[in-house]
Design an enzyme around this catalytic site. Structure first.
Site, mmCIF file in Angstrom:
data_model
loop_
_atom_site.group_PDB
_atom_site.id
_atom_site.type_symbol
_atom_site.label_atom_id
_atom_site.label_comp_id
_atom_site.label_asym_id
_atom_site.label_seq_id
_atom_site.Cartn_x
_atom_site.Cartn_y
_atom_site.Cartn_z
ATOM 1 N N ASN A 1 0.881 -1.170 0.000
ATOM 2 C CA ASN A 1 0.000 0.000 0.000
ATOM 3 C C ASN A 1 0.919 1.221 0.000
ATOM 4 O O ASN A 1 1.639 1.453 0.980
ATOM 5 C CB ASN A 1 -0.846 -0.048 1.270
ATOM 6 C CG ASN A 1 -2.216 0.564 1.166
ATOM 7 O OD1 ASN A 1 -2.918 0.645 2.156
ATOM 8 N ND2 ASN A 1 -2.646 0.988 -0.003
ATOM 9 N N CYS B 1 -6.679 5.766 7.262
ATOM 10 C CA CYS B 1 -5.924 4.744 6.536
ATOM 11 C C CYS B 1 -4.967 4.067 7.517
ATOM 12 O O CYS B 1 -4.108 4.725 8.099
ATOM 13 C CB CYS B 1 -5.145 5.366 5.386
ATOM 14 S SG CYS B 1 -4.168 4.190 4.429
ATOM 15 N N GLY B 2 -5.143 2.751 7.712
ATOM 16 C CA GLY B 2 -4.306 2.032 8.667
ATOM 17 C C GLY B 2 -2.862 1.918 8.234
ATOM 18 O O GLY B 2 -1.935 2.245 8.996
ATOM 19 N N ASN B 3 -2.646 1.450 7.006
ATOM 20 C CA ASN B 3 -1.267 1.343 6.514
ATOM 21 C C ASN B 3 -0.646 2.721 6.343
ATOM 22 O O ASN B 3 0.550 2.920 6.584
ATOM 23 C CB ASN B 3 -1.242 0.587 5.189
ATOM 24 C CG ASN B 3 -1.476 -0.901 5.357
ATOM 25 O OD1 ASN B 3 -1.133 -1.477 6.381
ATOM 26 N ND2 ASN B 3 -2.065 -1.527 4.353
ATOM 27 N N GLU C 1 -10.600 -1.124 -2.917
ATOM 28 C CA GLU C 1 -10.499 0.061 -2.067
ATOM 29 C C GLU C 1 -11.176 1.274 -2.684
ATOM 30 O O GLU C 1 -10.842 1.704 -3.796
ATOM 31 C CB GLU C 1 -9.027 0.381 -1.764
ATOM 32 C CG GLU C 1 -8.866 1.345 -0.624
ATOM 33 C CD GLU C 1 -7.480 1.300 0.008
ATOM 34 O OE1 GLU C 1 -7.154 2.266 0.716
ATOM 35 O OE2 GLU C 1 -6.741 0.317 -0.185
ATOM 36 N N ARG C 2 -12.130 1.788 -1.944
ATOM 37 C CA ARG C 2 -12.801 3.034 -2.312
ATOM 38 C C ARG C 2 -11.780 4.167 -2.324
ATOM 39 O O ARG C 2 -10.918 4.243 -1.462
ATOM 40 C CB ARG C 2 -13.882 3.334 -1.260
ATOM 41 C CG ARG C 2 -14.665 4.607 -1.478
ATOM 42 C CD ARG C 2 -15.510 4.947 -0.266
ATOM 43 N NE ARG C 2 -14.676 5.351 0.869
ATOM 44 C CZ ARG C 2 -15.155 5.990 1.940
ATOM 45 N NH1 ARG C 2 -16.438 6.256 2.034
ATOM 46 N NH2 ARG C 2 -14.351 6.325 2.943
ATOM 47 N N CYS D 1 -4.796 -3.322 2.670
ATOM 48 C CA CYS D 1 -5.606 -2.241 3.247
ATOM 49 C C CYS D 1 -5.640 -2.449 4.756
ATOM 50 O O CYS D 1 -6.219 -3.428 5.240
ATOM 51 C CB CYS D 1 -7.015 -2.270 2.662
ATOM 52 S SG CYS D 1 -8.161 -1.112 3.455
ATOM 53 N N GLY D 2 -5.020 -1.555 5.499
ATOM 54 C CA GLY D 2 -4.851 -1.754 6.937
ATOM 55 C C GLY D 2 -6.149 -1.748 7.721
ATOM 56 O O GLY D 2 -6.390 -2.625 8.558
#
Length: 256
Positions: free
Chosen positions: A13, A72-74, A186-187, A196-197
């Site tokens: 990512n 966003c996690g990542n 992913e939107r 996606c985290g």
């Protein structure tokens, strides 16, 4: 105007990272779209600004590739690594996001991100749903590698049910009691991403309903992560951690 940028990736990512403590970079949707374009710009799943914010070490301002905003996690893990590189933090941090303040730890290339407590995902007939700073429609499948991630994911993302904001769509294959394989439409990117985290975290919390136990090892197309959490007796999750690598790829300058 010339802006210095860095490129980071967390299990595939990838993000354009900018030190914006001077506030020289404008919050401009069209500019974000241009810089994230892989043919006409730098290229990235998103763009992240590091800014000053009272009461915490820094603020992470995150934009999806289309200029929209979410957690966003990542990206958060990459922001922690970048802030360490900039000398803003040492081994631990508390920083501001669109989902409020978050905590993290960093040791070498590994970043442990603590997310906010979550209610149990909503269970539907054929899927789960959880919004943990970003919305996630979660489907359990037999073979994630064979799932029509782009075709089915795009249909669900643009469905009337999630209109007008849309949703991310996660396809989850349970490997065993402590491991899953996750693919994500992913939107904001409008395609499958390598990882996606927030989606991986949401998928693991949904998997707990199927009997999986913390910690859960996660394989994504872009690499491996781990999710830890605690179940509470009142139907929620606490002490949620997303753990994995965050790496600097290159640096450069771009004329705006």
């Amino acid at each position: 105007m010339t802006i210095e940028f860095y490129k980071y990736q967390g299990t595939g990512n990838d993000f354009v990272m900018i030190d914006n403590r001077s506030e020289a970079f404008p919050h401009d949707e069209k500019l974000v779209q241009k810089l994230c374009d892989r043919r006409y710009g730098i290229g990235g799943d998103g763009l992240i600004l590091i800014q000053n914010f009272d009461g915490v070490d820094f603020e992470m301002v995150y934009f999806n590739a289309d200029g929209s905003q979410s957690l966003c996690g990542n990206g958060s893990r990459c922001a922690v690594s970048f802030s360490k590189f900039l000398g803003i933090i040492d081994s631990e941090t508390r920083f501001q996001t669109i989902d409020g303040p978050l905590e993290a730890k960093i040791n070498g290339d590994i970043v442990e991100l603590k997310l906010n407590d979550q209610e149990y995902p909503v269970k539907n007939e054929d899927h789960y749903f959880l919004n943990n700073g970003s919305p996630h429609h979660i489907i359990f499948v037999e073979r994630a590698e064979e799932a029509p991630v782009v075709k089915q994911g795009r249909t669900i993302r643009n469905s009337v049910k999630y209109s007008p904001e849309g949703t991310n769509v996660n396809f989850v294959e349970v490997k065993d009691q402590h491991s899953v394989y996750v693919r994500t439409y992913e939107r904001g990117v409008e395609d499958e991403t390598l990882s996606c985290g927030t989606g991986i975290t949401a998928s693991c919390l949904a998997a707990a309903d199927k009997g999986l136990m913390s910690p859960i090892k996660v394989t994504a197309p872009g690499g491996d992560l781990e999710v830890k959490f605690k179940n509470t007796q009142n139907g929620s999750f606490t002490d949620i951690w997303l753990i994995g690598p965050a790496l600097q790829v290159f640096e450069g300058r771009v004329v705006l």
